[in-house]
Scaffold this motif. Structure first.
Motif, mmCIF file in Angstrom:
data_model
loop_
_atom_site.group_PDB
_atom_site.id
_atom_site.type_symbol
_atom_site.label_atom_id
_atom_site.label_comp_id
_atom_site.label_asym_id
_atom_site.label_seq_id
_atom_site.Cartn_x
_atom_site.Cartn_y
_atom_site.Cartn_z
ATOM 1 N N GLY A 146 18.057 89.363 103.509
ATOM 2 C CA GLY A 146 17.067 90.382 103.837
ATOM 3 C C GLY A 146 16.322 90.963 102.662
ATOM 4 N N ASP A 147 16.518 90.458 101.450
ATOM 5 C CA ASP A 147 15.766 90.953 100.289
ATOM 6 C C ASP A 147 14.275 90.681 100.516
ATOM 7 O OD1 ASP A 147 14.717 91.665 97.840
ATOM 8 O OD2 ASP A 147 16.298 90.710 96.675
ATOM 9 N N GLU A 148 13.457 91.743 100.439
ATOM 10 C CA GLU A 148 12.039 91.610 100.742
ATOM 11 C C GLU A 148 11.206 91.202 99.530
ATOM 12 O OE1 GLU A 148 10.466 95.008 102.828
ATOM 13 O OE2 GLU A 148 12.309 95.256 103.984
ATOM 14 N N ARG A 149 11.820 91.157 98.354
ATOM 15 C CA ARG A 149 11.089 90.764 97.152
ATOM 16 C C ARG A 149 11.067 89.250 97.026
ATOM 17 N NH1 ARG A 149 14.944 93.712 93.058
ATOM 18 N NH2 ARG A 149 16.320 92.452 94.366
ATOM 19 N N GLY A 150 10.113 88.753 96.251
ATOM 20 C CA GLY A 150 10.056 87.322 96.008
ATOM 21 C C GLY A 150 8.625 86.823 96.033
#
Length: 771
Positions: A255-259
């Motif tokens: 669920g990490d929204e960074r990238g």
């Protein structure tokens, strides 16, 4: 007693009972012919024949009728014509028992009992002429002689036991024909669609775009920072179009929204520029970076990694709500959609970032990136709505957005152009509602005063402008908690879907649709379900998908796709791209054909093999454990389950069998973790050792050779990419590129690479299920 040949044919051809879906003999949905039919006129509106096929049937009819005098022509012509024309029926596949491409097809369509008796009474001796027309006069001469003299045998041979679908009842069945050719709804009102898997093994695929340059290739971005090029035939170039993995800020956390979040190609692709949107850390400060790249001068399927030029950077106060959409509008300007800065409830300042026009956060921006080679990286369009407003960022096009995730531009109706240029976005909600918005210049979309149609911050809501733009649709969190914006379908292949806005939800896995009422401007919501049973019983189609819907996309021809994963981690290879298919109606053959223009390829092509082509699971999001296996049925692997490697048991005594006899070269066996004899990874004995077979080119014909060697009559499924397990490192891959005609007694007799020569891994060990 019936003769043996008759019983054999009867068992093969007798129809099975149950519901059916319109389908043609080419295993595809019916269509409306581009030109009216001249012979089988009753199927001019909708069916399975174009004018060319209609003329072919007409020639067959007149060839048969040359055997009749005038009275015979009058008496029997109607029967011959009706039977021949059933190939044009929208239910042709059911009438000919052809829904399943793996089973034999009837030579003649199934008739209703009463009609068959009438046919026998008046024209029984025409059966041999019909079969002779099928090219089998000698094969069936004895059989037809027996059948033509016995009415019971005659109709046992021709009758279709399903009274709803037999001819001619199928023509008068009101329930079947009321909405024939329309998208079918289930009992709960869901639109029943199907899917085709077009790519897999991706790590959180966040975006898919095309170059609109005639090549029909598409570019798929992974959250880690890779962008890959896929050709029109489904194969992938092994060299990435872009590799920013060293610069992109992300993590393997679920669920990490960074990238790496988005990529857009310049609409005039001859300019050879691409724009990317990704998270980056600069001196321990998290930022959003929008960069420009130019194409490599040596490879038209790669960007020049040294050409990066930063267009814009925005500091992110938190690690969530990063936005992540780039797209070019019909006006040629670049639109950038940035989240409100993160945390919860937009807690920044008196009114929050989204209502503060002195920050880029919580906004839709519009900039001009043309003619920027010798000056600033971008300029401000002169008609941007707040360009003259003091302290407002001149890039702002719209504001009051929370975290818009996936936006699209409507291509417009193919015939009228209506809707062209409209911009749709999904805006992820806070506590209660998700929304879909139409983006207009200068619009305030209400956040944080409003969430959907309701108030979120009541004090701000009471003082908010009456001109705030309301969503075209909002849904509560009982349906889903993270909207993924989609597209208006404007493709050619599925005319029923034209004008339908298809979108989804990342958390619930729901597929949804909106249809505009052109008279009122209101949008009607309908959920999309996967068609069950016969609805998706077409080759290469499936009716199940991974739950986490990350993004939607359209290809150069306007066909619609979505990108999903079974594990929302940037490092999990659980991402799949699905093409959306309407099984009720297609465009007529030849109308939507495209010929991709040539493109030079440098590097190796990695061919695509679908993983889930044998799944027939009626529900959509699959999160259940491995189902109990029933004897004689294929294993249905749940989409959220990764098959575990199977350790290959090695026979003792240097490769000898338990009976002490050395297997013959070319002998095969199935290695199953559960000890089942009818399924498993394929091993073959060559040069004194057992080794595995790679799945390159391995088809059901090759699987049939394996199953017959083991004493089974047929193959039920060929499982690709080690779906039934991988061998351990001690087992060599001995055969690759195996391609059989189907009649071989051993895989060694099939076309293949040299023994021991391959370009694959144990992740591609082939498996089969026999029956």
């Amino acid at each position: 007693l019936y003769s043996f040949p008759f019983l054999l044919l009867f068992l093969f051809w007798i129809s099975w009972w149950g519901n059916c879906h319109p389908q043609c003999l080419d295993y595809k949905p019916p269509f409306e012919p581009r030109q009216p039919l001249a012979f089988c006129k009753e199927y001019s509106k909708f069916g399975c024949c174009d004018l060319e096929k209609d003329e072919e049937i007409s020639k067959s009819f007149y060839s048969i009728m040359e055997n009749f005098d005038h009275s015979g022509y009058v008496t029997c012509g109607k029967y011959i014509r009706s039977i021949l024309c059933q190939e044009c029926s929208p239910y042709a596949a059911h009438l000919f028992d052809a829904e399943d491409a793996n089973t034999p097809m009837r030579l003649l369509p199934g008739l209703c009992g009463d009609y068959c008796f009438d046919y026998w009474n008046q024209c029984r001796y025409t059966l041999s002429l019909l079969l002779e027309n099928m090219g089998s006069p000698q094969q069936f001469s004895n059989l037809t002689a027996i059948l033509e003299e016995d009415r019971t045998k005659f109709c046992d041979f021709l009758e279709l036991r399903d009274k709803q679908y037999c001819y001619p009842n199928v023509l008068t069945n009101e329930e079947l024909n009321a909405n024939l050719g329309s998208v079918r709804e289930n009992t709960k009102g869901c639109l029943e669609l199907c899917l085709q898997e077009v790519a897999n093994g991706l790590r959180n695929p966040v975006a898919m775009i095309h170059a609109d340059d005639g090549t029909h290739r598409f570019f798929v971005a992974e959250q880690l920072g890779y962008v890959w090029v896929y050709l029109a035939n489904g194969s992938r170039i092994d060299r990435p179009f872009l590799n920013l993995t060293r610069a992109v800020l992300t993590s393997p956390w679920s669920g990490d929204e960074r990238g790496f979040l988005c990529i857009a190609l310049h609409p005039r692709f001859h300019i050879r520029k691409a724009y990317v949107y990704y998270s980056v850390s600069v001196k321990r400060e998290e930022r959003i970076r929008i960069s420009e790249f130019t194409m490599s001068t040596h490879d038209e399927n790669q960007l020049d990694h040294s050409s990066e030029r930063t267009i814009l950077e925005v500091v992110e106060p938190a690690s969530n709500h990063n936005g992540g959409q780039l797209l070019f509008g019909q006006d040629g300007y670049l639109y950038i959609f940035i989240g409100d800065g993160g945390r919860a409830g937009d807690p920044f300042g008196k009114f929050g970032n989204s209502q503060n026009k002195s920050t880029h956060l919580g906004k839709a921006l519009r900039i001009d990136v043309d003619n920027n080679d010798d000056g600033a990286p971008y300029s401000i369009p002169s008609d941007n709505p707040f360009v003259n407003e003091k302290e407002a960022k001149p890039e702002i096009y719209a504001y009051g957005v929370r975290n818009m995730w996936r936006c699209s531009i409507d291509r417009g109706d193919p015939a009228t152009g209506r809707g062209r240029g409209r911009m749709f976005c999904g805006d992820v909600g806070q506590n209660k509602y998700e929304e879909v918005d139409l983006i207009v210049k200068g619009g305030n979309y209400g956040w944080r005063a409003k969430e959907g149609f309701s108030c979120y911050d009541r004090k701000l809501c009471q003082n908010s402008s009456l001109d705030d733009i309301l969503p075209i649709f909002a849904y509560p969190h009982k349906l889903g908690k993270s909207v993924t914006g989609g597209y208006i379908y404007r493709g050619c292949q599925m005319p029923n879907l034209n004008g339908l806005y298809i979108f989804g939800d990342f958390m619930s896995g729901r597929l949804m649709s909106l249809k505009e009422n052109e008279a009122t401007g209101e949008w009607q919501y309908t959920e999309i379900c996967m068609g069950a049973d016969q609805t998706c019983r077409f080759p290469k189609l499936i009716n199940s998908y991974y739950k986490y819907i990350i993004s939607f996309a359209e290809d150069e021809a306007g066909e619609l796709y979505f990108l999903a994963t079974g594990s929302p981690s940037a490092t999990a290879r659980a991402g799949v791209i699905y093409k959306i298919i309407d099984p009720s109606r297609r465009a007529p053959p030849g109308k939507c054909s495209v010929k991709p223009s040539h493109i030079n390829i440098k590097g190796k092509l990695i061919h695509f093999y679908p993983k889930e082509v044998y799944s027939r699971i009626a529900q959509t999001p699959i999160t259940t454990p491995r189902p109990t296996r029933r004897p004689g049925r294929p294993v249905q692997l749940p989409l959220s389950t990764t098959p575990q490697p199977i350790t290959s048991p090695q026979p003792p005594n240097g490769g000898k069998s338990r009976a002490g006899k050395r297997p013959r070269a070319g002998s095969v066996r199935l290695v199953s973790a559960d000890g089942l004899s009818d399924r498993g990874r394929v091993e073959i004995f060559i040069r004194g050792e057992w080794g595995t077979v790679c799945d390159d080119l391995f088809t059901s014909k090759s699987g049939t050779v394996v199953c017959r060697q083991l004493g089974f009559t047929k193959v039920l499924a060929v499982m690709k990419r080690a779906a039934l397990g991988e061998a351990n490192g001690s087992v060599r891959i001995l055969l690759d590129d195996v391609e059989c005609e189907g009649g071989e007694r051993s895989l060694l007799l099939c076309r293949r690479s040299k023994v021991g020569k391959h370009n694959c891994s144990h992740g591609e060990d082939v498996g089969v299920i026999c029956g």
